[in-house]
Scaffold this motif. Structure first.
Motif, PDB file in Angstrom:
ATOM      1  N   GLY B 174       0.782  -1.229   0.000  1.00  0.00           N
ATOM      2  CA  GLY B 174       0.000   0.000   0.000  1.00  0.00           C
ATOM      3  C   GLY B 174       0.815   1.281   0.000  1.00  0.00           C
ATOM      4  N   VAL B 175       2.124   1.179  -0.289  1.00  0.00           N
ATOM      5  CA  VAL B 175       2.976   2.361  -0.169  1.00  0.00           C
ATOM      6  C   VAL B 175       2.637   3.403  -1.227  1.00  0.00           C
ATOM      7  CG1 VAL B 175       5.364   3.181  -0.319  1.00  0.00           C
ATOM      8  CG2 VAL B 175       4.837   1.073   0.931  1.00  0.00           C
ATOM      9  N   LEU B 176       2.552   3.008  -2.489  1.00  0.00           N
ATOM     10  CA  LEU B 176       2.293   3.971  -3.565  1.00  0.00           C
ATOM     11  C   LEU B 176       0.946   4.654  -3.357  1.00  0.00           C
ATOM     12  CD1 LEU B 176       3.595   2.009  -6.711  1.00  0.00           C
ATOM     13  CD2 LEU B 176       4.696   3.929  -5.532  1.00  0.00           C
ATOM     14  N   GLU B 177      -0.076   3.869  -3.059  1.00  0.00           N
ATOM     15  CA  GLU B 177      -1.400   4.455  -2.862  1.00  0.00           C
ATOM     16  C   GLU B 177      -1.402   5.441  -1.700  1.00  0.00           C
ATOM     17  OE1 GLU B 177      -5.573   2.387  -3.287  1.00  0.00           O
ATOM     18  OE2 GLU B 177      -4.916   2.181  -1.213  1.00  0.00           O
ATOM     19  N   ALA B 178      -0.742   5.074  -0.597  1.00  0.00           N
ATOM     20  CA  ALA B 178      -0.730   5.950   0.582  1.00  0.00           C
ATOM     21  C   ALA B 178      -0.059   7.278   0.282  1.00  0.00           C
ATOM     22  CB  ALA B 178      -0.019   5.247   1.741  1.00  0.00           C
TER      23      ALA B 178
END
Lengths: 392, 392
Positions: B174-178
């Motif tokens: 979920g890093v990119l989305e966050a």
């Protein structure tokens, strides 16, 4: 003095073993076809022994004596674990039939209680006999129907009919064998309770989810289980036991953080207050796990625990005297760590139990066995005790 | 500048999804009938794209460009987890075909590597391509036979043919989305190893066996698992992860002390020395558990761990420049916590990876998805990077 027929006893035990025989073990779960066939066979044996016998509405096989009472009730169970041994329960039922045959002029009723092992509902038969009806268990209702027992009356313990209840059983532990004793006179039957504990987190990829962002239900279950293992002794007694026999992670894959985990905690003790402390401790640990997060922890079950039961002291004296008569110095008093129908019957009438040694302490296993001489000795002791109780 | 056809890309992705579609997810394990049908479909798409395409002896689908090399190899995998998402692997394969179509005058080979997910043998296809043959895995041999691939030659990376390897993949975290980023330029791929740990005690009755006489394999497993959970941080790095995803007690019944327990410990890190410390720590904890008894503890596995792989820095620059060109400020460098075929290919040639965002970070799940605009953007960035790499 009544003398039992050891060959007849062993022949009947081996005949019963054939119902569900699998290797050296027996697979005879309650209400299976082979279980129902064995119950019809037991009705025949009881009838031959002069008893009025039948199968009641929950599968109990009960043979009633025609002699004037109050009667002595002798029983155990003839159902088995999913992969069980040939003596667990079965021996006590055949003992009852043999003692009734050895004492034909005495009022001795014999019972095989249904589903002691809990294929559908543990202690179903003895509980129903003592007035506790199971309601709302659909699988049980379906099994009773398909066994052809729908509408058949349930047998109940009639007020005033019984003097007391006796049950013989294999020890299922290694104490007697280790001390070279042949007989155990049971003082207490352990009480027990069990809890399903469920942890709910967030299933996720085990590579891409940092440790600090995880809601790992498996890790929560491990921490809780470790707390149970390491802290229970602080509330338990010297003879308490506690066991986590089952655990599962969902989905249970190497690269997936478990989103859900379940385990089962069982606690046992012979003292009611100790058992209560252990039950409370499990509940407190679950509540603490839920409070600290990040996973939710929830407990279910624990409502149908079995309370500890003290065996009747007068009956213990009769059994001990019979043991000393037939095997001087080769018996001891001992608690039962396993549950038995006798603890249910003890709520309605004086009850007592006799143990015979288990080879290597093995039970709930195809390898379960007892030396034939020990089987015969135990039945003779039970017959002598029955005679002296009914003479008392 | 080469321009990809977003509609054509999405149409092919959705067509591939139909092979094994189950709800919103895909069930397409390697060598299943539907997997083999999807591989034949991929051969047709690669052939249409002007490549010489075929299925090799381990199921790899490889399309070779007829343009003069050295070639750029673009690939990923089209097999899925038992209950997988529609983009994991599949997206990178269709990206390869679309980039080959967008750059018809460039030497671009495309591959779908067999069994990345390890239905039979993880990284089977990319490993074989790089010269690592799997031997002695009977289920794999049987599956290859029944898929009709017995005797078909295995494709190997020819010396001198390849300039480098590129792989695009969903992030699975979920890093990119966050951070509201659209693209990830991968710096390292995590290394990982896993161990089966088995505890052997003595199965026994949970009521009749005192605590002091138990050899409870379940309790030993819980203690060990708790040690893993609480002490691994002392040897791990800031980005390390460790997971116990699976545990089982045998026989797994409420009233039986487990005679055997098994669990699986997985460790991952991007630094080889950190991964090695974590592996050594697991081995040391198992050895200590075995020494203290009363249960035996034994470790197996750990021989086929995947080493961490650094992505080629020059290739990262090309990808980063393409990302900045099409999505200024909306990309970041990041490690991959999941394993990918690119880490196998990196042993043979310069390799690099591009990530696109996973909605809510979900993967290995039917709910896995990525916004269509992000899918199209990622493919355009890959095409632009491919063009600049081949021009370099």
């Amino acid at each position: 003095m009544a003398t039992i027929d050891g060959n007849r006893l062993l022949a009947d035990l081996k005949a019963l073993r054939r119902f569900g025989a699998t290797g050296t073990g027996v697979v005879r779960p309650t209400f299976s076809e082979v279980d129902m066939a064995s119950r019809r066979w037991l009705v025949e044996r009881m009838t031959e022994a002069g008893l009025d016998a039948g199968i009641d509405g929950v599968g109990n096989v009960i043979g009633r004596s025609r002699q004037p009472g109050p009667a002595l009730l002798i029983g155990s169970h003839s159902d088995t674990q999913p992969r069980g041994g040939w003596l667990d329960g079965a021996m006590g039922v055949i003992y009852g039939i043999e003692v009734a045959r050895a004492l034909p002029d005495h009022a001795i009723d014999v019972a095989s209680w249904a589903d002691e092992e809990g294929t559908y509902w543990g202690f179903l038969g003895s509980g129903t006999f003592c007035g506790e009806d199971v309601e709302g268990c659909a699988p049980l209702d379906a099994a009773i129907n398909s066994a052809g027992l729908a509408g058949v009356p349930k047998a109940r313990a009639e007020d005033g009919r019984y003097r007391c209840y006796l049950e013989a059983h294999i020890e299922q532990g290694g104490v007697l064998e280790a001390e070279n004793k042949k007989l155990g006179v049971v003082t207490h039957i352990v009480g027990m309770n069990g809890f399903d504990v469920t942890f709910t987190g967030q299933q996720n990829h085990a590579g891409t989810t940092p440790m600090g962002l995880r809601k790992d239900a498996g890790a929560a279950a491990i921490r809780f289980a470790h707390e149970v293992q390491t802290t229970m002794a602080s509330v338990a007694g010297p003879h308490s036991v506690w066991t986590i026999g089952r655990i599962a992670f969902d989905p249970g894959a190497p690269s997936i953080i478990p989103g859900r985990a379940e385990l089962y905690v069982q606690v046992r003790d012979i003292a009611p207050e100790t058992l209560r402390r252990m039950e409370d401790h499990v509940r407190a640990l679950v509540a603490a796990a839920d409070r600290r997060g990040p996973c939710r922890a929830a407990l279910s079950g624990g409502d149908d625990g079995v309370r500890p039961a003290a065996m009747d002291e007068d009956l213990q004296k009769h059994i001990a005297a019979a043991a000393e008569r037939h095997a001087p110095g080769l018996w001891r008093k001992m608690p039962s760590g396993a549950g038995h129908d006798a603890q249910v019957l003890a709520r309605r009438m004086p009850a007592a139990m006799l143990f015979v040694p288990s080879i290597q302490g093995i039970s709930h296993d195809f390898a379960e066995d007892t030396h034939e001489a020990d089987i015969v000795l135990g039945c003779q002791v039970l017959a002598t005790a029955a005679e002296s109780i009914l003479a008392g």
